[in-house]
Design a protein around this motif. Structure first.
Motif, PDB file in Angstrom:
ATOM      1  N   LEU A 175       0.825  -1.021  -0.206  1.00  0.00           N
ATOM      2  CA  LEU A 175      -0.119   0.021   0.165  1.00  0.00           C
ATOM      3  C   LEU A 175       0.943   1.154  -0.219  1.00  0.00           C
ATOM      4  CD1 LEU A 175      -2.546  -0.860   2.979  1.00  0.00           C
ATOM      5  CD2 LEU A 175      -2.629  -1.668   0.395  1.00  0.00           C
ATOM      6  N   ASN A 176       0.604   2.143  -1.060  1.00  0.00           N
ATOM      7  CA  ASN A 176       1.444   3.296  -1.141  1.00  0.00           C
ATOM      8  C   ASN A 176       0.440   4.368  -0.814  1.00  0.00           C
ATOM      9  OD1 ASN A 176       4.294   2.459  -1.952  1.00  0.00           O
ATOM     10  ND2 ASN A 176       3.351   1.450  -3.524  1.00  0.00           N
ATOM     11  N   THR A 340      -2.393   4.064  -3.626  1.00  0.00           N
ATOM     12  CA  THR A 340      -2.492   2.904  -4.677  1.00  0.00           C
ATOM     13  C   THR A 340      -2.274   1.560  -3.762  1.00  0.00           C
ATOM     14  OG1 THR A 340      -0.377   3.243  -5.701  1.00  0.00           O
ATOM     15  CG2 THR A 340      -1.993   4.460  -6.699  1.00  0.00           C
ATOM     16  N   PHE A 341      -2.664   0.660  -4.528  1.00  0.00           N
ATOM     17  CA  PHE A 341      -1.947  -0.530  -3.953  1.00  0.00           C
ATOM     18  C   PHE A 341      -1.790  -1.712  -4.956  1.00  0.00           C
ATOM     19  CE2 PHE A 341      -6.497  -2.267  -4.337  1.00  0.00           C
ATOM     20  CZ  PHE A 341      -6.331  -3.728  -4.634  1.00  0.00           C
ATOM     21  N   GLU A 342      -1.053  -2.796  -4.708  1.00  0.00           N
ATOM     22  CA  GLU A 342      -0.727  -3.830  -5.588  1.00  0.00           C
ATOM     23  C   GLU A 342      -0.823  -5.093  -4.679  1.00  0.00           C
ATOM     24  OE1 GLU A 342       2.742  -3.708  -7.836  1.00  0.00           O
ATOM     25  OE2 GLU A 342       3.791  -2.519  -6.668  1.00  0.00           O
ATOM     26  N   ALA A 343      -0.924  -6.332  -5.197  1.00  0.00           N
ATOM     27  CA  ALA A 343      -1.050  -7.328  -4.584  1.00  0.00           C
ATOM     28  C   ALA A 343      -0.885  -8.586  -5.246  1.00  0.00           C
ATOM     29  CB  ALA A 343      -2.375  -7.610  -3.627  1.00  0.00           C
ATOM     30  N   MET A 344      -0.555  -9.735  -4.581  1.00  0.00           N
ATOM     31  CA  MET A 344      -0.300 -10.917  -5.538  1.00  0.00           C
ATOM     32  C   MET A 344      -0.444 -11.933  -4.376  1.00  0.00           C
ATOM     33  SD  MET A 344       3.622 -11.604  -6.050  1.00  0.00           S
ATOM     34  CE  MET A 344       4.851 -12.200  -4.839  1.00  0.00           C
ATOM     35  N   SER A 345      -0.936 -13.217  -4.788  1.00  0.00           N
ATOM     36  CA  SER A 345      -1.155 -14.505  -3.929  1.00  0.00           C
ATOM     37  C   SER A 345       0.016 -15.104  -3.824  1.00  0.00           C
ATOM     38  CB  SER A 345      -2.359 -15.640  -4.780  1.00  0.00           C
ATOM     39  OG  SER A 345      -1.702 -15.845  -6.112  1.00  0.00           O
ATOM     40  N   LEU A 346      -0.061 -15.913  -2.991  1.00  0.00           N
ATOM     41  CA  LEU A 346       1.456 -16.667  -2.486  1.00  0.00           C
ATOM     42  C   LEU A 346       0.857 -18.090  -2.845  1.00  0.00           C
ATOM     43  CD1 LEU A 346       2.662 -14.919   0.675  1.00  0.00           C
ATOM     44  CD2 LEU A 346       3.286 -14.533  -1.693  1.00  0.00           C
TER      45      LEU A 346
END
Length: 367
Positions: A175-176, A340-346
């Motif tokens: 999260l920025n 803004t945000f970015e995400a990914m599954s693990l």
């Protein structure tokens, strides 16, 4: 020398001090609060201007917010990707050629006084980030023109969920936040109802920790840069150094407990839309301690809104926006902010690798 320059500057400013500064027209989007639209995605997009303007000088576009790490749009990069930028453009209006379908397209445009009303031929996607661009040269009736491209970001909040394919499991988020240029890195355990789309997640602070220094390939780290990082290359870094890409999650471990750790619980909705899954939250609270002085940052009524997509490698990735109604520092303040945000599954082996350091990603969803 400094005194003479200061006197000259004062003389110049004094010569123009009696004049009144008249800025060029300034645009704003109606029903937009802190980057989130209060109107629905099928409603007209209404743009207001601070004063009357020369209609033929207005050129605007609505584009998908596709940017590089330096926040350059596709046509601003070096070299520019004009074809991709054109593909990302949903609406365009050229006041000098309102009937030219190559320059004005995507909807109907009605200029009335200081207002432009846009009826798009298609509804905007919920949770997708957009930018309204006002191109340089917008001119008021006295000839004052804008010089730079104006960006007005907006998105639509997901208000309910539905059937979805977003899996219950482990994720990693960045999260920025614009306020204080704060970056929040969190490991997440997300529990999703596939029928209703209702989800709850525990977000746990990710920190660069000394346990990581024992990894093969790590240099000997100490002093001002005491922690080993392996992505994108092996080096020693400060614990506070910002993350540049999601792949750098391997250089972080979860930490829940103060003084260096924290966690927060959030609830929200997910819903499949075409080949993506819209993703949004109900308002939640973030409390983060930052800096060597231990400043408590409270982000009240935080909302995140974005889109997940399953990629060919079977990993889910998301991008989107965030808004915060009130930011407080050590209990003081009332300013809003956005980001803004970015995400990914693990994958399971990645989750196990984190746990191998004695720091499993927490899954407790009780507040």
């Amino acid at each position: 020398m400094f005194v003479r320059r200061f006197a000259f500057l004062a003389l110049v400013l004094g010569a123009f001090g009696c004049g009144e500064f008249d800025p060029p027209p300034h645009p704003s989007v109606q029903n937009l609060e802190n980057g989130v639209m209060k109107a629905g995605p099928a409603d007209p997009l209404v743009v207001s201007f601070s004063e009357r303007f020369v209609e033929k000088s207005l050129r605007l576009k609505v584009v998908k917010a596709e940017m590089d790490a330096d926040e350059n749009l596709l046509d601003e990069q070096s070299p520019p990707d004009l074809e991709a930028f054109e593909a990302s453009t949903l609406l365009a209006y050229d006041g000098a050629a309102p009937d030219d379908e190559a320059r004005t397209f995507g909807g109907t445009f009605d200029v009335t006084g200081r207002t432009l009303t846009i009826d798009s031929t298609k509804s905007f996607a919920v949770t997708a980030p957009y930018l309204l661009l006002i191109e340089p040269g917008l001119e008021d009736l006295e000839g004052h023109r804008t010089r730079d491209r104006i960006r007005l970001p907006f998105t639509y909040q997901l208000s309910g969920g539905g059937k979805n394919t977003l899996p219950t499991g482990y994720f990693y988020f960045i999260l920025n936040v614009d306020y204080l240029a704060t970056q929040i890195q969190v490991f997440s355990y997300l529990e999703v109802d596939p029928e209703t789309g209702v989800w709850r997640s525990r977000f746990t602070n990710g920190n660069r920790r000394e346990q990581l220094n024992s990894r093969p390939g790590c240099p000997s780290c100490s002093g001002d840069t005491p922690i080993c990082a392996l992505v994108p290359d092996a080096r020693c870094v400060k614990p506070s150094q910002k993350q540049e890409a999601l792949a750098e999650y391997v250089d972080f471990l979860p930490e829940s407990e103060p003084p260096n750790g924290y966690y927060f619980i959030a609830d929200g909705f997910a819903k499949d839309e075409n080949e993506t899954t819209a993703f949004g939250t109900a308002p939640f609270l973030i409390q983060v301690t930052v800096g060597s002085g231990g400043i408590l940052v409270e982000a009240q009524d935080t909302r995140i809104s974005g889109v997940f997509r399953k990629h060919a490698d079977q990993r889910w990735r998301a991008t989107g926006s965030l808004s915060v109604d009130v930011v407080k520092l050590n209990g003081v303040g009332a300013d809003p902010t956005k980001g803004t945000f970015e995400a990914m599954s693990l994958f399971p082996d990645e989750v196990e690798s984190v746990a191998d350091y004695g720091t499993p990603i927490p899954t407790d969803l009780e507040k």
